[in-house]
Scaffold this active site. Structure first.
Site, PDB file in Angstrom:
ATOM      1  CD  GLU A   1       4.055   9.826   3.012  1.00  0.00           C
ATOM      2  OE1 GLU A   1       4.039  10.335   4.140  1.00  0.00           O
ATOM      3  OE2 GLU A   1       3.506   8.741   2.747  1.00  0.00           O
TER       4      GLU A   1
ATOM      5  CD  GLU B   1      -1.770   2.332   1.598  1.00  0.00           C
ATOM      6  OE1 GLU B   1      -1.145   3.088   0.820  1.00  0.00           O
ATOM      7  OE2 GLU B   1      -2.131   2.652   2.725  1.00  0.00           O
TER       8      GLU B   1
END
Length: 644
Positions: A403, A394
């Site tokens: 990120e 995920e």
């Protein structure tokens, strides 16, 4: 005003500048700014013959080509925008003074000037590249000094943090201009005082017509001095290549020294963030359903970024032979092991270990947890004969790629040891296998709140907030009722084949049309970025969406404001009328009459690749014109950052 003309003066020092520049730069390959080639995939240029890349052996020739063919004087432009040097160059330049100034080059050039020049070079090339179709037919119109200078200055207004690296990344690979940044800075600094005084004198000419003759003589003298000052370009090119690139080398060293991992992994060492993700039923249930749709018998599964281990546990439950959960947070690895034991699932230290208690949960598969970065653990896994058939992760962040976890997952997918195992078998299957990035437009009148706060006008706060909205991408939940355009796909990624280089989105074209009825103007305040995820290897296929029209997830949506204070709308005469017949200025589009179009860029920040930089060049165009060139009603640019 052009400062690099070759048209009417035979000034000796000017000739000396030309000659010296021709001698010292022969080994370089200089492509003029106006000849910046389009991207290899860019097929928008209507006349390829006009966009053929032209290059020169010297910096002087390339600069002169820009002046003659595009009326663009790079040195003059830099003189306008560069911050003043701590040692101002005297406007009385004698030959001895000039030699002394050049000798003190290190005192004249500071980091701000170096970086501004670097940014402006890359910005100007990007400007030409983006407008390649129009530019091919009208170079002077799209690359005039004031236009590009103003657009660049506007772009830099939102670069308030010292760490911001907007336009530090080269637009053109192996750009010889970037090897001559210090030459250009020094030339511009010598030009700067003459340019400023020339402008002042020209203004006096307009104001005092009776003194025009004498003042024009001063202008001619200043132009001559300005050309003399530019001899510094020729002399500076005698410096070695290593000296020229000192500032660039220092910048690269700084980039390598920055640690962008520790804070990231520390942020996932707290249980609160994992609670938020586990409570996101759309996310977690979709993964559970996708795992349940897969035949995992006799399969080895690698869970990258396993966290509390929920996906690993589901894979063991689905019959996987071996599940290896990897996370770089030691507290999470310890927690995942504790959760497994709590549910009667034994955790092994290496594959193939017979643990009698492993049958307590009724599952025969093995579960391993390993602490560390996946990139560093790949050799260890291969040495233990761990070759995954499936990689599950995920990895999605805000706006899909925030990120930058996906590159780590791809490094596992493309690990040569995995790919070459068992007679060059296929790479591991990816879960999820597909992701699509979307864009749509929304209205938002939240700034009107500050017009009347319990009877008080607070326009000061309104303007401050508008600047924040314009400079920073906002993660928020956007109600579906606020959406005013269609939702269009920007990027459709096949995660079994996508490469790291494809994760920086550059000038992707898009068109948004109104969702309003015929003749209804819809107010457009911001752009909304969301994504959809697909698991297509199982039966049935599973997918979920983070769009405004679907159940809210912890990713919410990422918004980019267009014109918070209505400045662009007002300048271009755009207005809307509310129920009280009050006229206000907002961007708007109308079904079958106008549309919102542009080019979307989202790249990893160079200083911190886990953060995202956005740039959207946009236009609202009149589509009632059936001719090839649609009339532009107004245009603008969004430059925002998603990060700390």
């Amino acid at each position: 005003m052009s400062t690099c003309n070759d048209d009417s003066d035979d000034d000796a020092s000017h000739d000396e500048c030309n000659d010296d520049m021709g001698e010292t730069d022969e080994y370089r390959n200089f492509i003029p700014i106006c000849c910046t080639p389009p991207l290899p995939s860019d097929t928008t240029t209507p006349n390829p013959s006009k966009s053929t890349t032209k290059s020169f052996a010297t910096l002087k020739e390339a600069l002169q080509y820009d002046v003659q063919h595009a009326k663009f004087d790079l040195v003059a432009a830099l003189a306008h925008i560069l911050p003043a040097s701590k040692n101002d160059v005297s406007d009385d330049v004698s030959e001895s003074d000039e030699e002394e100034d050049i000798a003190d080059e290190d005192d004249l050039i500071n980091d701000a000037q170096f970086h501004t020049t670097l940014r402006f070079l890359n910005y100007a090339r990007e400007h030409v590249r983006i407008h390649s179709a129009e530019y091919a037919d009208a170079p002077a119109e799209f690359l005039q000094n004031p236009r590009v200078e103003q657009m660049f200055t506007s772009a830099m207004e939102f670069s308030e943090k010292e760490s911001d690296d907007l336009y530090l990344s080269p637009t053109l690979e192996n750009d010889a201009f970037l090897m001559s940044v210090e030459d250009l800075v020094t030339a511009a600094l010598h030009v700067q005082p003459f340019l400023e005084e020339t402008i002042e004198v020209e203004e006096e000419v307009e104001a005092e017509g009776e003194q025009a003759a004498g003042l024009k003589e001063q202008i001619a003298l200043l132009h001559s001095q300005l050309r003399t000052a530019k001899t510094c370009i020729a002399r500076l090119t005698n410096s070695t290549e290593s000296e020229t690139n000192t500032a660039a080398t220092n910048l690269v060293n700084k980039l390598h020294a920055i640690d962008n991992d520790t804070y990231y992994f520390d942020s996932y060492s707290t249980f609160h963030i994992h609670e938020i993700m586990l409570r996101d039923s759309v996310r977690t249930q979709s993964y559970a359903s996708a795992i349940g749709a897969m035949d995992m018998r006799n399969k080895v599964v690698l869970d990258v970024g396993c966290g509390t281990g929920i996906l690993s546990l589901l894979c063991v439950k689905q019959g996987a032979k071996l599940v290896v959960g990897v996370d770089n947070s030691e507290p999470m690895i310890l927690a995942a092991k504790a959760v497994a034991r709590e549910n009667g699932i034994a955790v092994v230290s290496e594959p193939g270990v017979n643990i009698s208690s492993s049958s307590a949960s009724g599952h025969s598969g093995e579960l391993m947890y390993v602490c560390g970065k996946i990139e560093n653990l790949l050799p260890q896994l291969a040495s233990q004969n761990i070759f995954p058939d499936i990689i599950i992760s995920e990895w999605m962040g805000y706006a899909l790629l925030y990120e930058s976890m996906l590159p780590s997952v791809l490094s596992a997918r493309d690990n040569p040891a995995f790919a070459n195992h068992n007679n060059l078998k296929a790479k591991p299957k990816m879960m999820p296998s597909r992701s699509v990035l979307f864009l749509e437009g929304a209205s938002d009148d939240r700034l009107s709140f500050w017009n009347d706060v319990y009877g008080f006008q607070m326009s000061t706060l309104q303007h401050s907030l508008a600047l924040e909205y314009a400079s920073d991408a906002v993660v928020e939940t956007v109600p579906s009722t606020a959406i005013v355009t269609d939702r269009v796909a920007l990027l459709d990624m096949d995660l079994d084949t996508i490469q790291d280089v494809d994760l920086d989105l550059t000038t992707i074209p898009f068109v948004l049309t109104s969702c309003g009825g015929e003749g209804v103007k819809v107010r457009l305040d911001k752009l909304v970025v969301s994504f959809d995820i697909g698991f297509e290897s199982g039966d049935p296929k599973v997918e979920f969406s983070t769009g405004c029209q679907s159940t809210t997830t912890h990713w919410k949506q990422t918004t980019l404001w267009l014109d918070p204070m209505g400045t662009i709308a007002k300048t271009n005469g755009m207005k809307t009328t509310d129920n009280n017949d009050t006229v206000d200025h907002h961007l708007s589009i109308e079904t079958n009459k106008s549309e919102f179009q542009g080019r979307f860029t989202m790249k990893r920040n160079r200083l911190n690749p886990r953060e995202m930089d956005f740039e959207i060049l946009w236009e609202i165009v009149d589509v009632t014109n059936t001719e090839h060139n649609k009339r532009v009603l107004c245009d603008g640019c969004i430059r925002s950052k998603l990060g700390s």
